[in-house]
Design an enzyme around this catalytic site. Structure first.
Site, PDB file in Angstrom:
ATOM      1  N   ILE A  82      26.511  25.896  65.258  1.00  0.00           N
ATOM      2  CA  ILE A  82      26.278  26.426  63.473  1.00  0.00           C
ATOM      3  C   ILE A  82      26.952  25.059  63.144  1.00  0.00           C
ATOM      4  O   ILE A  82      27.198  23.999  63.678  1.00  0.00           O
ATOM      5  CB  ILE A  82      28.029  27.243  63.730  1.00  0.00           C
ATOM      6  CG1 ILE A  82      29.135  26.164  63.788  1.00  0.00           C
ATOM      7  CG2 ILE A  82      27.614  28.633  64.166  1.00  0.00           C
ATOM      8  CD1 ILE A  82      30.622  27.432  63.988  1.00  0.00           C
ATOM      9  N   ASP A  83      26.435  25.413  61.575  1.00  0.00           N
ATOM     10  CA  ASP A  83      26.519  23.773  60.776  1.00  0.00           C
ATOM     11  C   ASP A  83      28.046  23.412  60.369  1.00  0.00           C
ATOM     12  O   ASP A  83      28.508  23.952  61.196  1.00  0.00           O
ATOM     13  CB  ASP A  83      26.143  25.078  59.477  1.00  0.00           C
ATOM     14  CG  ASP A  83      25.030  24.965  59.109  1.00  0.00           C
ATOM     15  OD1 ASP A  83      23.915  25.009  60.308  1.00  0.00           O
ATOM     16  OD2 ASP A  83      24.638  26.098  58.294  1.00  0.00           O
ATOM     17  N   LYS A  84      27.260  22.123  60.109  1.00  0.00           N
ATOM     18  CA  LYS A  84      29.296  21.342  59.793  1.00  0.00           C
ATOM     19  C   LYS A  84      29.844  21.856  58.583  1.00  0.00           C
ATOM     20  O   LYS A  84      30.885  22.367  59.316  1.00  0.00           O
ATOM     21  CB  LYS A  84      28.469  20.065  59.327  1.00  0.00           C
ATOM     22  CG  LYS A  84      29.352  19.477  58.307  1.00  0.00           C
ATOM     23  CD  LYS A  84      28.799  17.688  57.367  1.00  0.00           C
ATOM     24  CE  LYS A  84      29.962  16.898  57.391  1.00  0.00           C
ATOM     25  NZ  LYS A  84      29.810  15.815  56.444  1.00  0.00           N
TER      26      LYS A  84
END
Length: 362
Positions: free
Chosen positions: A165-167
């Site tokens: 998942i994104d930062k």
């Protein structure tokens, strides 16, 4: 073999502007082998399609400077890639050490056994070392957590993260401890038998209560760090489907649930922007501006306070479900909203309640 996009994820083509070492020695930073079915294609276009952090101009500059090689020989940007070609990027300094070292970083582990871990990731944490983030990542933390387990090698592609998942997205993800677990879980993600839902606050009002978005995800040629959406029959990018459902309406923004059929890079962020509902405070996709509402200074100040309260895209990986790779048991996990997301939703509720109370008094 890794997908071509992953191989080039960490490249920074600006490095080609550095002068070559005095002895003229070059070091291989990345390598990719053209597929057997590869059609003849200019090498600058070929690399542009697979390099996240690069523009076509910079790739061309790299080729003209002699940094792009095919089958161990430098080529110009008009060279046409053929099946089986070995394409390498050769730079004048040794490759950055990408070895994953254990780092004592706190992890919120919500489930763990001998085969896997389910982690609730906080926003702001990168999941895997990459361009500009070679330490302090979730996988560095996992390496520390598993440091006393000799069978777990954080540098082995056979174990570790099953998905990402994104930062700046918070929420649930699963880590495999054994090769068997990673293979079995990977197949579930590939076959779309896992269940993943996200909660997102997006700009705008929906006339329908639920819907489906289908559109291929591909890199935006104007911004290589952003994804864009192409028609399903365009042959561009990778197929992607997102289902959305309204949870709560706040007039100018809406809290929705998103359920993924596929798991493409920035899928929810790109899909929601595509239908005119960017995620709230998503700077890369245009959601960090006042897109809906009044022009009053009071309202603008309210929105700025919201941005400060949750200074990242308002997206949380709420649920995760899969079949245990060894026991065959159905595993379902739910995570609470993090503090910033929860405070943001509460602020909007108070805003709407206050506005309604004002109108009722009239």
């Amino acid at each position: 073999m890794k997908e071509q996009e992953e191989i080039f994820d960490d490249i920074d083509i600006e490095e080609v502007e550095e002068a070559q070492a005095e002895d003229g020695q070059l070091y291989e930073h990345f390598r990719i082998v053209a597929d057997a079915g590869q059609e003849k294609l200019r090498i600058d276009k070929f690399l542009f399609e697979h390099m996240q952090h690069s523009s076509r101009n910079r790739i061309q500059a790299a080729a003209e400077a002699g940094y792009i090689h095919v089958n161990d020989k430098p080529v110009k940007s008009n060279y046409k890639v053929r099946p089986g070609d070995v394409v390498t990027l050769m730079l004048s300094r040794p490759k950055h050490d990408t070895t994953i070292y254990p780092e004592d970083i706190p992890l919120n582990v919500v489930y763990e056994d001998d085969y896997l871990m389910v982690i609730n990731k906080e926003a702001g944490m990168v999941v895997h070392p990459g361009a500009g983030n070679f330490s302090g990542t979730l996988i560095n933390a996992v390496a520390w957590h598993m440091k006393d387990v000799p069978e777990f090698d954080p540098n082995s592609p056979e174990v570790g993260l099953v998905h990402r998942i994104d930062k700046d997205t918070s929420g649930l993800l699963v880590v495999a401890k054994t090769p068997e677990a990673k293979s079995a879980l990977g197949k579930q993600f590939f076959n779309k038998t896992t269940h993943r839902s996200y909660h997102a606050l997006v700009w705008g009002h929906f006339t329908e209560d639920e819907g489906r978005i289908e559109g291929n995800i591909t890199r935006d040629p104007k911004d290589r760090l952003r994804m864009t959406v192409a028609a399903p029959d365009s042959g561009i990018g990778k197929p992607a489907v997102t289902h959305w459902k309204v949870i709560e309406k706040f007039g100018y923004v809406t809290l929705i649930e998103c359920i993924l059929e596929t798991g493409r890079t920035h899928q929810i962020r790109a899909h929601m922007k595509h239908i005119g509902h960017p995620l709230f405070c998503d700077e890369r996709y245009g959601g960090s501006e006042v897109l809906r509402g009044t022009r009053s200074s009071t309202y603008k100040a309210f929105i700025q306070n919201c941005f400060k309260l949750c200074p990242r895209q308002a997206l949380h990986a709420k649920t995760l479900g899969f079949v245990h790779p060894v026991t065959g048991e159905q595993m379902d996990f739910t995570s609470e909203w993090p503090e910033d997301f929860s405070a943001l939703i509460e602020k909007w509720r108070n805003y709407v309640n206050g506005a309604n109370a004002f109108l009722n008094e009239k």
